[in-house]
Design a protein around this motif. Sequence first.
Motif, PDB file in Angstrom:
ATOM      1  N   ASP A  71       0.853  -1.192   0.000  1.00 39.86           N
ATOM      2  CA  ASP A  71       0.000   0.000   0.000  1.00 39.86           C
ATOM      3  C   ASP A  71       0.889   1.242   0.000  1.00 39.86           C
ATOM      4  O   ASP A  71       0.933   2.002   0.959  1.00 39.86           O
ATOM      5  CB  ASP A  71      -0.908  -0.045   1.238  1.00 39.86           C
ATOM      6  CG  ASP A  71      -1.932   1.082   1.253  1.00 39.86           C
ATOM      7  OD1 ASP A  71      -2.182   1.682   0.183  1.00 39.86           O
ATOM      8  OD2 ASP A  71      -2.475   1.360   2.332  1.00 39.86           O
ATOM      9  N   ASP A  98     -10.993   4.987  -1.752  1.00 41.30           N
ATOM     10  CA  ASP A  98      -9.767   5.469  -1.137  1.00 41.30           C
ATOM     11  C   ASP A  98      -8.836   5.915  -2.271  1.00 41.30           C
ATOM     12  O   ASP A  98      -8.226   5.085  -2.948  1.00 41.30           O
ATOM     13  CB  ASP A  98      -9.145   4.308  -0.339  1.00 41.30           C
ATOM     14  CG  ASP A  98      -7.845   4.682   0.319  1.00 41.30           C
ATOM     15  OD1 ASP A  98      -7.396   5.832   0.171  1.00 41.30           O
ATOM     16  OD2 ASP A  98      -7.277   3.799   0.998  1.00 41.30           O
ATOM     17  N   ASP A 100      -6.093   7.480  -1.983  1.00 41.79           N
ATOM     18  CA  ASP A 100      -4.759   7.755  -1.442  1.00 41.79           C
ATOM     19  C   ASP A 100      -4.512   9.273  -1.426  1.00 41.79           C
ATOM     20  O   ASP A 100      -5.385  10.027  -1.062  1.00 41.79           O
ATOM     21  CB  ASP A 100      -3.684   6.998  -2.236  1.00 41.79           C
ATOM     22  CG  ASP A 100      -3.737   5.491  -1.976  1.00 41.79           C
ATOM     23  OD1 ASP A 100      -4.230   5.102  -0.899  1.00 41.79           O
ATOM     24  OD2 ASP A 100      -3.307   4.721  -2.840  1.00 41.79           O
ATOM     25  N   LYS A 133       2.478   7.559  -1.351  1.00 44.22           N
ATOM     26  CA  LYS A 133       2.131   7.501   0.064  1.00 44.22           C
ATOM     27  C   LYS A 133       2.585   6.161   0.641  1.00 44.22           C
ATOM     28  O   LYS A 133       2.983   5.250  -0.101  1.00 44.22           O
ATOM     29  CB  LYS A 133       0.623   7.691   0.283  1.00 44.22           C
ATOM     30  CG  LYS A 133      -0.326   6.772  -0.495  1.00 44.22           C
ATOM     31  CD  LYS A 133      -0.341   5.302  -0.133  1.00 44.22           C
ATOM     32  CE  LYS A 133      -0.837   4.989   1.253  1.00 44.22           C
ATOM     33  NZ  LYS A 133      -2.295   4.966   1.369  1.00 44.22           N
ATOM     34  N   ARG A 170      -9.045  13.673   4.052  1.00 50.21           N
ATOM     35  CA  ARG A 170      -8.524  12.859   5.162  1.00 50.21           C
ATOM     36  C   ARG A 170      -7.296  13.529   5.769  1.00 50.21           C
ATOM     37  O   ARG A 170      -6.334  13.848   5.059  1.00 50.21           O
ATOM     38  CB  ARG A 170      -8.177  11.476   4.616  1.00 50.21           C
ATOM     39  CG  ARG A 170      -7.310  10.637   5.525  1.00 50.21           C
ATOM     40  CD  ARG A 170      -7.287   9.222   5.020  1.00 50.21           C
ATOM     41  NE  ARG A 170      -6.173   8.453   5.525  1.00 50.21           N
ATOM     42  CZ  ARG A 170      -5.972   7.174   5.257  1.00 50.21           C
ATOM     43  NH1 ARG A 170      -6.816   6.520   4.475  1.00 50.21           N
ATOM     44  NH2 ARG A 170      -4.933   6.530   5.743  1.00 50.21           N
TER      45      ARG A 170
HETATM   46 MG    MG Z   1      -5.622   3.625   2.130  1.00 50.00          MG
END
Ligand code: MG
Length: 308
Positions: A71, A98, A100, A133, A170
Amino acid sequence: MNKAISYPTEAEALPVAAALSTTLRELIRSNDLAFLMEAHDGLSAAIAERAGFKGLWASGLSISSALGYRDANEASWTQVVDVVERMVDATGIPVLVDGDSGFGNFNNARIVARKLEQRGAAGICLEDKGFPKMNSFVGDRHPLADIAEFSGRLMAVKDTTGPDFVVVARIEALIAGHGLDEALIRAHAYAKAGADAILIHSRKAVADEILAFAKEWDNKLPVVIVPTKYYKTPVSAYRKAGISTVIWANHTMRAAIAGMRDICARIQSEESIAGIEERVAGLDELFDLIGYDELARAEDQYLPKQTG
Ligand code: MG
Ligand code: SPV
């Protein structure tokens, strides 16, 4: 609803996608605590829908894990979009993706968001980090994005997508070791940039910092949380704190790991599948989840009738 095989035209697909975005928006805005269940492919999405969940979380961790990637933006954005499309086609409930950190700057973020919207996603969640990320629970290298630059990413996504498409900002300030003040400064900036909700993330084993954020933030925008690490906190605490949405972020993927690990070990040691038949899902359940009945009806309708 299982719409596993429905091939909508572009003209049909766009209103459906907009309706799902509206549903997600209502879920997140409603006074009732909402729950989004993680899924990472069409099958897990269909299973989560059958369990009664009203919305799905297309988890970056789970999608990349299922593809055998870390991830850390090893999976490309087009791979993620393709997986999300399978989730959308296999279900009738909204999917929050998501996204990212947006796969780059404002330009990459808006392209990804637009493509997700075209494939039927109901919204995107963008985290205030750089590219690539790293998963929030891995290591301590979580440099935060500049607030103005990340706000530009959010604005570009809002300007590029339709009015119903949900954009969740986020905040990784707590994960990165900054305090509540930094998280609040960011929340205000992202609200100003047009975010529809704030996801505040934490990797503590207790919910204290999340609850402190919720108290100070006072629902200026709905608050979304991911209690993976503070899993022992009862949801009554979130209801009391006025949290909008809980994401169970990786649990179909982790259940699959446990299930596959145990079954593989037994088959390997027993050199037989006789003992595990009762422990695995029946093929009928699989065929049902993927809508084989619809194909049978379509064959009746479209294939020439067999004669003789
Ligand atoms: Mg994630
Ligand atoms: C994910 O599910 O990919 C998330 C949540 O982003 S977390 O793994 O907690 O970062």
